[in-house]
Design a protein around this motif. Structure first.
Motif, short mmCIF file in Angstrom:
data_model
loop_
_atom_site.label_atom_id
_atom_site.label_comp_id
_atom_site.label_asym_id
_atom_site.label_seq_id
_atom_site.Cartn_x
_atom_site.Cartn_y
_atom_site.Cartn_z
N UNK A 285 1.09 -1.36 0.15
CA UNK A 285 0.05 0.02 -0.12
C UNK A 285 0.94 1.16 0.04
N UNK A 286 2.03 1.06 0.74
CA UNK A 286 2.87 2.44 0.82
C UNK A 286 3.60 2.37 -0.55
N UNK A 287 3.99 1.36 -1.01
CA UNK A 287 4.75 1.69 -2.35
C UNK A 287 3.84 2.25 -3.53
N UNK A 288 2.50 1.58 -3.34
CA UNK A 288 1.44 1.87 -4.57
C UNK A 288 1.15 3.44 -4.39
N UNK A 289 1.01 3.84 -3.16
CA UNK A 289 0.75 5.54 -3.07
C UNK A 289 1.85 6.22 -3.48
N UNK A 290 3.22 5.78 -3.14
CA UNK A 290 4.31 6.53 -3.79
C UNK A 290 4.31 6.57 -5.21
N UNK A 291 4.14 5.44 -5.95
CA UNK A 291 3.92 5.47 -7.38
C UNK A 291 2.91 6.33 -7.98
N UNK A 292 1.61 6.31 -7.49
CA UNK A 292 0.61 7.07 -7.79
C UNK A 292 1.03 8.75 -7.55
N UNK A 293 1.73 9.22 -6.44
CA UNK A 293 2.31 10.33 -6.29
C UNK A 293 3.19 10.74 -7.42
N UNK A 294 4.14 9.87 -7.79
CA UNK A 294 5.23 10.21 -8.75
C UNK A 294 4.45 10.49 -10.14
N UNK A 295 3.44 9.57 -10.66
CA UNK A 295 2.78 9.59 -11.85
C UNK A 295 2.13 11.06 -11.66
N UNK A 296 1.51 11.48 -10.84
CA UNK A 296 0.98 12.73 -10.60
C UNK A 296 1.70 13.95 -10.77
N UNK A 297 2.92 13.76 -10.04
CA UNK A 297 4.08 14.87 -10.22
C UNK A 297 4.70 15.01 -11.66
N UNK A 298 4.68 13.93 -12.32
CA UNK A 298 4.99 13.78 -13.82
C UNK A 298 4.09 14.28 -14.80
N UNK A 299 2.75 14.14 -14.31
CA UNK A 299 1.77 14.60 -15.44
C UNK A 299 1.31 13.35 -16.31
N UNK A 300 1.59 12.17 -15.64
CA UNK A 300 1.54 10.89 -16.32
C UNK A 300 0.21 10.11 -15.81
N UNK A 301 -0.29 10.46 -14.91
CA UNK A 301 -1.46 9.64 -14.24
C UNK A 301 -2.71 9.43 -15.17
N UNK A 302 -3.11 10.31 -15.80
CA UNK A 302 -4.25 10.49 -16.66
C UNK A 302 -4.19 9.38 -17.91
N UNK A 303 -2.83 9.07 -18.26
CA UNK A 303 -2.31 8.42 -19.33
C UNK A 303 -1.88 7.15 -19.06
N UNK A 304 -2.07 6.70 -17.88
CA UNK A 304 -1.35 5.47 -17.40
C UNK A 304 -2.25 4.31 -16.93
N UNK A 305 -2.21 3.05 -17.41
CA UNK A 305 -3.06 2.08 -17.27
C UNK A 305 -2.55 1.35 -15.83
N UNK A 306 -3.33 1.05 -14.83
CA UNK A 306 -2.91 0.51 -13.77
C UNK A 306 -3.89 -0.77 -13.34
N UNK A 307 -3.04 -1.67 -13.34
CA UNK A 307 -3.68 -3.07 -13.02
C UNK A 307 -3.16 -3.60 -11.85
#
Length: 236
Positions: free
Chosen positions: A31-53
């Protein structure tokens, strides 16, 4: 099998407790690592274009069916795993009860990326299923083609017997290897009505109802077809 969940088997209960604690601890780290990954995607502006499974390769029996730790069997505690998907083209905040398999993930990723597969897949893209659960599978194959551990001393479990079978929304069927190491007409079988018996406690092969013979014949036939299917023929 021996009653491993008896209060008299202290070591059995300790083992299950340690399994549970270990998985809870691992889930917290995940859960901690997943939160870090989502935060990094947000900072890089990539979250809306990333498929997460998010999924798992198998479940784990922790006392169910009197089995003190195993992932090898066709029961739902082993075969039913979480699947969460988020990203472009995925409906938001929707729960879907369609029957799908992990072999469907590759076609889903190929479809999301716009790539073209150079191999024939036994799966299907889940994007149509996400929008319409009725487009999910009617059945998925279950199989364990050999013993889980083949070398002596490698965590042998008496219940690790090869099998093939099938899972539908309403039934589970499995046929096990015979004493000669082959699947035959005399091999042990299990069939459960998942609606009337969600915990898979009453084997309808051993305790048949009036409708059991017809359903058993149907599932035997379908399980054999899916056992050796290829490509689109695997999607039922």
């Amino acid at each position: 099998m021996k009653n491993t969940l008896s209060p008299d088997c202290v070591q059995c209960m300790l083992k299950l407790t340690h399994y549970y604690q270990g998985r809870a601890g691992a889930s917290m780290a995940l859960d901690d690592q997943f939160a870090m990954m989502i935060d990094q995607l947000k900072k890089n502006g990539k979250l809306k274009n990333t498929l997460i499974i998010f999924t798992s390769d198998n479940g784990w029996l922790m006392g169910q069916h009197n089995i003190n730790g195993n992932k090898y069997l066709p029961y739902k505690e082993s075969t039913h795993v979480p699947l969460m998907i988020a990203g472009p083209g995925v409906p938001k905040r929707k729960t879907n009860d369609a029957l799908v398999a992990n072999v469907d993930l590759t076609p889903t990723i190929v479809a999301a990326s716009g790539a073209k597969a150079r191999r024939v897949s036994d799966g299907m893209s889940l994007f149509p299923v996400m929008k319409n659960p009725a487009k999910g599978r009617s059945a998925i194959p279950l199989e364990a083609t050999r013993k889980l551990f083949v070398k002596p001393g490698n965590f042998p479990n008496a219940e690790n017997i090869p099998y093939y079978g099938i899972r539908t929304k309403d039934f589970m069927y499995a046929r096990y290897v015979d004493s000669q190491g082959n699947f035959s007409a005399g091999s042990p079988e299990e069939m459960y009505n998942l609606v009337a018996d969600p915990f898979e406690m009453t084997n309808l092969v051993a305790q048949p109802t009036a409708s059991s013979p017809a359903k058993l014949a149907e599932l035997r036939k379908l399980a054999l077809e899916l056992k050796s299917c290829k490509g689109k023929a695997c999607v039922r």
